[in-house]
Design an enzyme around this catalytic site. Structure first.
Site, PDB file in Angstrom:
ATOM      1  N   ASP A   1     120.269 148.144  -1.591  1.00  0.00           N
ATOM      2  CA  ASP A   1     120.379 149.564  -1.287  1.00  0.00           C
ATOM      3  C   ASP A   1     119.940 149.756   0.166  1.00  0.00           C
ATOM      4  O   ASP A   1     119.177 148.949   0.700  1.00  0.00           O
ATOM      5  CB  ASP A   1     119.476 150.354  -2.230  1.00  0.00           C
ATOM      6  CG  ASP A   1     119.379 151.810  -1.852  1.00  0.00           C
ATOM      7  OD1 ASP A   1     120.417 152.475  -1.763  1.00  0.00           O
ATOM      8  OD2 ASP A   1     118.239 152.274  -1.611  1.00  0.00           O
TER       9      ASP A   1
ATOM     10  N   SER B   1     125.605 151.096  -0.693  1.00  0.00           N
ATOM     11  CA  SER B   1     124.884 152.348  -0.469  1.00  0.00           C
ATOM     12  C   SER B   1     125.752 153.559  -0.759  1.00  0.00           C
ATOM     13  O   SER B   1     126.987 153.513  -0.658  1.00  0.00           O
ATOM     14  CB  SER B   1     124.420 152.399   0.995  1.00  0.00           C
ATOM     15  OG  SER B   1     123.903 153.666   1.331  1.00  0.00           O
TER      16      SER B   1
END
Length: 224
Positions: free
Chosen positions: A11, A118
């Site tokens: 992430d 992301s």
């Protein structure tokens, strides 16, 4: 265990890049209100990403970020013109990394491909990665949910990484500082490594991360 993780997916926001580094610019624009604005903005940004996915009303993360900022400014009674808002939104293209991130990525990239997955819009992600000089670390790709027109933790989003890497999901390690994101990745079938920077409890979502880390520096030992 190292042989079971053939690739690592990270992430971006809150895991590699400190979203609250925008608080410094917010503090310059609104003295005494920077931290409150940063916190409200991040919370509303996430809420809008989840709500838009549930509503089937996708907008890219740049627009979601702008809408969340507008709401947060109004909720705090702050008057910001277009120039101030643009300055704050542009901070997402030059967020600082957490202190341990560059060295940790350098070590991890020696043994397996790394990728980013992301919520960020592709242009936002490319900009912040280049700003921090990290592009060569991510030979697995800088991947955005934009391709799926859904936000995490919707399962089709995690499939983007699985397909891009060409690695079975059981052999992918997913790294996030967001407990809900780690849970979504684990439910999808990834190995989940939760960087619990806030020292929060594990989410009660029926799955648990494979490891809980205090920072990214702990990931390499956890893989050994």
């Amino acid at each position: 265990m190292a042989g079971e993780v053939a690739a690592l997916v990270f992430d971006a926001y809150g895991t590699l890049f400190d979203v609250h580094s925008v608080a410094r610019r917010a503090q310059m624009l609104f003295p005494g209100k920077g931290d409150a604005l940063s916190a409200a903005w991040r919370t509303k940004q996430l809420e809008y990403s989840w709500l838009r996915t549930l509503m089937g009303a996708y907008e890219d993360f740049d627009r979601v970020t702008r809408a969340a900022l507008e709401w947060s400014l109004e909720s705090l009674g702050l008057d910001a013109g277009e120039a101030a808002q643009r300055a704050l939104i542009d901070e997402y293209r030059k967020l600082a990394t957490f202190a341990e991130v560059p060295a940790a990525l350098e070590r991890l990239a020696r043994s397996r491909p790394l990728a980013i997955l992301s919520n960020g819009h592709p242009e936002m992600l490319e900009a912040v990665v280049d700003h921090n000089g990290l592009r060569d670390r991510f030979r697995g790709g800088i991947l955005s949910v934009h391709a799926a027109r859904r936000f995490k933790p919707e399962p089709s989003v995690y499939r983007i990484a699985e397909e891009a890497l060409g690695v079975p999901r059981a052999m992918v390690g997913f790294v996030s500082s967001n407990g809900w994101d780690a849970a979504g990745a684990k439910a999808f079938g990834f190995r989940a490594y939760w960087v619990n920077r806030a020292r929060a409890p594990v989410e009660r979502l029926g799955v648990r991360p494979d490891a809980v880390l205090e920072s990214l520096a702990g990931l390499e030992p956890a893989l050994a």
